[in-house]
Design a protein around this motif. Structure first.
Motif, mmCIF file in Angstrom:
data_model
loop_
_atom_site.group_PDB
_atom_site.id
_atom_site.type_symbol
_atom_site.label_atom_id
_atom_site.label_comp_id
_atom_site.label_asym_id
_atom_site.label_seq_id
_atom_site.Cartn_x
_atom_site.Cartn_y
_atom_site.Cartn_z
ATOM 1 N N PRO A 63 27.581 -6.864 31.098
ATOM 2 C CA PRO A 63 27.567 -5.509 30.732
ATOM 3 C C PRO A 63 28.433 -4.429 31.498
ATOM 4 C CG PRO A 63 25.664 -6.192 31.650
ATOM 5 C CD PRO A 63 26.699 -7.122 31.817
ATOM 6 N N VAL A 64 29.190 -3.514 31.053
ATOM 7 C CA VAL A 64 29.965 -2.499 31.736
ATOM 8 C C VAL A 64 28.779 -1.472 32.218
ATOM 9 C CG1 VAL A 64 31.562 -0.907 31.892
ATOM 10 C CG2 VAL A 64 32.006 -2.594 30.636
ATOM 11 N N SER A 65 28.398 -1.441 33.486
ATOM 12 C CA SER A 65 27.387 -0.530 34.131
ATOM 13 C C SER A 65 27.570 -0.416 35.398
ATOM 14 C CB SER A 65 26.008 -0.836 33.687
ATOM 15 O OG SER A 65 25.771 -2.034 34.319
ATOM 16 N N GLY A 66 26.999 0.474 35.915
ATOM 17 C CA GLY A 66 27.013 0.496 37.556
ATOM 18 C C GLY A 66 28.302 1.254 38.036
ATOM 19 N N TRP A 67 28.700 2.082 37.457
ATOM 20 C CA TRP A 67 29.948 2.829 38.238
ATOM 21 C C TRP A 67 29.430 3.568 39.396
ATOM 22 C CZ3 TRP A 67 30.641 7.988 38.989
ATOM 23 C CH2 TRP A 67 29.879 8.789 37.822
ATOM 24 N N ALA A 68 28.220 3.905 39.461
ATOM 25 C CA ALA A 68 27.801 5.079 40.348
ATOM 26 C C ALA A 68 27.610 4.039 41.699
ATOM 27 C CB ALA A 68 26.251 5.413 39.998
ATOM 28 N N SER A 69 27.107 2.819 41.556
ATOM 29 C CA SER A 69 27.252 2.019 42.883
ATOM 30 C C SER A 69 28.681 1.963 43.226
ATOM 31 C CB SER A 69 26.315 0.776 42.614
ATOM 32 O OG SER A 69 26.906 0.134 41.621
ATOM 33 N N THR A 70 29.426 1.596 42.310
ATOM 34 C CA THR A 70 30.807 1.478 42.952
ATOM 35 C C THR A 70 31.523 2.483 43.532
ATOM 36 O OG1 THR A 70 31.154 0.429 40.604
ATOM 37 C CG2 THR A 70 33.094 0.750 41.917
ATOM 38 N N VAL A 71 31.029 3.686 42.995
ATOM 39 C CA VAL A 71 31.596 5.186 43.598
ATOM 40 C C VAL A 71 30.927 5.073 45.100
ATOM 41 C CG1 VAL A 71 31.361 7.532 43.736
ATOM 42 C CG2 VAL A 71 32.075 6.210 41.743
ATOM 43 N N CYS A 72 29.508 4.751 45.295
ATOM 44 C CA CYS A 72 28.878 4.814 46.574
ATOM 45 C C CYS A 72 29.525 3.973 47.587
ATOM 46 C CB CYS A 72 27.684 4.336 46.351
ATOM 47 S SG CYS A 72 26.461 5.620 45.837
ATOM 48 N N ILE A 73 29.936 2.793 47.087
ATOM 49 C CA ILE A 73 30.621 1.874 47.975
ATOM 50 C C ILE A 73 31.961 2.504 48.478
ATOM 51 C CG2 ILE A 73 31.587 -0.414 48.287
ATOM 52 C CD1 ILE A 73 29.174 -1.368 46.209
ATOM 53 N N ILE A 74 32.542 3.038 47.605
ATOM 54 C CA ILE A 74 33.987 3.750 47.766
ATOM 55 C C ILE A 74 33.766 4.573 48.863
ATOM 56 C CG2 ILE A 74 36.112 4.820 47.200
ATOM 57 C CD1 ILE A 74 35.729 3.174 44.379
ATOM 58 N N ILE A 75 32.829 5.363 48.630
ATOM 59 C CA ILE A 75 32.673 6.687 49.537
ATOM 60 C C ILE A 75 32.047 6.041 50.974
ATOM 61 C CG2 ILE A 75 31.256 8.699 50.274
ATOM 62 C CD1 ILE A 75 31.240 9.384 47.111
ATOM 63 N N PHE A 76 31.556 4.870 50.963
ATOM 64 C CA PHE A 76 30.756 4.497 52.237
ATOM 65 C C PHE A 76 32.035 3.775 53.029
ATOM 66 C CE2 PHE A 76 29.217 0.775 54.524
ATOM 67 C CZ PHE A 76 28.548 1.267 55.431
ATOM 68 N N ILE A 77 32.779 3.171 52.395
ATOM 69 C CA ILE A 77 33.783 2.456 53.050
ATOM 70 C C ILE A 77 34.886 3.632 53.639
ATOM 71 C CG2 ILE A 77 35.604 0.812 52.892
ATOM 72 C CD1 ILE A 77 33.976 -0.854 51.179
ATOM 73 N N GLY A 78 35.193 4.501 52.668
ATOM 74 C CA GLY A 78 36.039 5.443 53.109
ATOM 75 C C GLY A 78 35.504 6.408 54.250
ATOM 76 N N SER A 79 34.402 6.678 54.390
ATOM 77 C CA SER A 79 33.840 7.359 55.344
ATOM 78 C C SER A 79 33.733 6.570 56.881
ATOM 79 C CB SER A 79 32.215 7.746 55.283
ATOM 80 O OG SER A 79 31.632 6.609 55.355
ATOM 81 N N MET A 80 33.713 5.212 56.589
ATOM 82 C CA MET A 80 33.606 4.382 57.903
ATOM 83 C C MET A 80 35.174 4.403 58.378
ATOM 84 S SD MET A 80 31.042 3.127 58.758
ATOM 85 C CE MET A 80 29.526 3.760 58.110
ATOM 86 N N GLN A 81 36.198 4.534 57.299
ATOM 87 C CA GLN A 81 37.571 4.502 57.958
ATOM 88 C C GLN A 81 37.772 5.738 58.754
ATOM 89 O OE1 GLN A 81 39.422 3.727 53.873
ATOM 90 N NE2 GLN A 81 39.743 1.533 54.563
ATOM 91 N N PHE A 82 37.351 6.838 58.066
ATOM 92 C CA PHE A 82 37.502 8.037 58.775
ATOM 93 C C PHE A 82 37.154 7.820 60.397
ATOM 94 C CE2 PHE A 82 38.793 10.265 54.927
ATOM 95 C CZ PHE A 82 39.911 10.738 55.122
ATOM 96 N N LEU A 83 35.540 7.595 60.157
ATOM 97 C CA LEU A 83 34.953 7.526 61.558
ATOM 98 C C LEU A 83 35.933 6.770 62.660
ATOM 99 C CD1 LEU A 83 32.120 7.910 63.171
ATOM 100 C CD2 LEU A 83 31.695 5.552 62.412
ATOM 101 N N CYS A 84 36.205 5.566 62.159
ATOM 102 C CA CYS A 84 37.125 4.842 63.265
ATOM 103 C C CYS A 84 38.414 5.490 63.480
ATOM 104 C CB CYS A 84 37.259 3.464 62.310
ATOM 105 S SG CYS A 84 35.737 2.399 62.088
#
Ligand code: UDP
Ligand code: MG
Length: 329
Positions: free
Chosen positions: A262-283
């Motif tokens: 079932p196509v659902s859960g784009w919100a969690s996807t976006v969360c993950i992308i932002i999380f990983i992005g922020s880690m990259q900036f931190l590093c």
């Protein structure tokens, strides 16, 4: 018999209010310690007030006074370095000009070196009473963090007030870095150090030259100078995230097999992308901290320029070597 010399290195930045008090005090202490000859090395860190004029006056009346004056304000670390380089004594003390480092402690410090055989005796403040709450709290956090991530002996409340032997002073001077973080360097060189606890003393006059932001920057450079752990953080985060993504993958496959797609859960996807992005900036930011320090080191700029010393300012009348007269005393 010639006496051993004790050099007192004092960085001064706009200390016209406190300098007369300090000079009177240090003269009094010098009199108490008559088994040593004294040399006072004042470093005027580009003061905009009458600090340099005062130093010239002291020099005229007192042959023990020496001074260096910088071409502009280079910061306390540079002033300490210049003073240490100029000091000639068998014992070298560094202390602030505002009487927050009680000169009387020098007596006990000298005993620590001469009688107890330590290489270095340092003062340690046991209370932070009278300091702004936020500042005291962040200082405590900083020392705890440093204790964990950098393998140098840094004690909470340690001041840049210490008496050391020539050996230790030479060791400190042989540290080649231009971005100097003295609290770390003192610990890094090792040697047997004795800590003298004492109660916090308010400034004798004038204002502190450290804003909260300046202190924050100073602590960052301390961490970058003495710990490589933040650099490793990037790799650790990378590995953790990799395993996390493997787990998620397994979870997705099982869910797909059990429930279809079932196509659902784009919100969690976006969360993950932002999380990983922020880690990259931190590093990236962490890399940047080290890179900028390497950039500064590689440029090999001199840490300060001297505009005047006691030899220039001695005056044309040659009234230079007044022995041991302590006027303001
Ligand atoms: N100082 C200096 N250059 C600077 C700032 C401070 O030489 O750019 C000197 C200042 O004159 C004093 C000592 O460093 O002798 C400690 O400064 P301050 O008392 O302002 O710091 P605090 O005691 O609040 O840590
Ligand atoms: Mg002070």
């Amino acid at each position: 018999m010639t006496l051993d010399t004790l050099s007192v290195v004092v960085p001064c930045y706009n200390e016209e209010d406190t300098l007369p008090l300090f000079y009177a005090e240090i003269c009094r202490v010098a009199q108490r310690m008559d088994d040593l000859a004294f040399e006072f090395v004042f470093v005027d860190d580009g003061s905009a007030d009458r600090t340099l004029a005062l130093l010239r006056d002291y020099r005229k009346a007192d042959g023990r006074v020496r001074y260096l004056s910088f071409s502009r304000n280079f910061g306390k670390e540079a002033a300490l370095l210049a003073g240490l380089r100029a000091a000639r004594g068998r014992f070298v003390a560094v202390m602030d000009a505002d009487l927050q480092d009680p000169p009387d402690l020098l007596v006990a410090m000298r005993d620590g070196l001469v009688k107890e055989g330590y290489d270095c005796v340092a003062a340690r403040r046991v209370s932070r009473a009278g300091e702004p709450k936020l500042r005291a709290l962040s200082a405590r956090l900083f020392y705890r963090l440093m204790g964990r991530i950098a393998r140098v002996d840094m004690v909470d409340g340690a001041r840049d007030f210490r008496l050391m032997t020539r050996r230790v002073a030479d060791a400190i001077l042989s540290m080649p870095e231009t971005n100097r973080f003295s609290k770390g360097i003192f610990g890094w060189v090792g040697f047997k150090t004795k800590w003298l606890p004492y109660e916090h003393v308010p400034r004798a006059g004038g204002d502190t030259k450290w804003s909260f932001f300046k202190l924050f920057q100073y602590s960052l450079s301390g961490i970058a100078a003495f710990s490589q752990l933040p650099l490793a953080l990037a790799s650790i985060l990378g590995v953790l995230l990799f395993f996390a993504s493997l787990l998620i993958l397994v979870f997705l496959i099982i869910r797909r097999l059990a429930f279809g797609d079932p196509v659902s859960g784009w919100a969690s996807t976006v969360c993950i992308i932002i999380f990983i992005g922020s880690m990259q900036f931190l590093c990236l930011g962490i890399m940047g901290q080290y890179l900028s320090r390497m950039y500064l080191e590689v440029k090999r700029r001199p840490p300060y320029f001297i505009r005047e010393t006691e030899e220039d300012g001695a005056g044309a009348d040659g009234s230079d070597a007044g022995e041991d007269t302590c006027q303001n005393g």
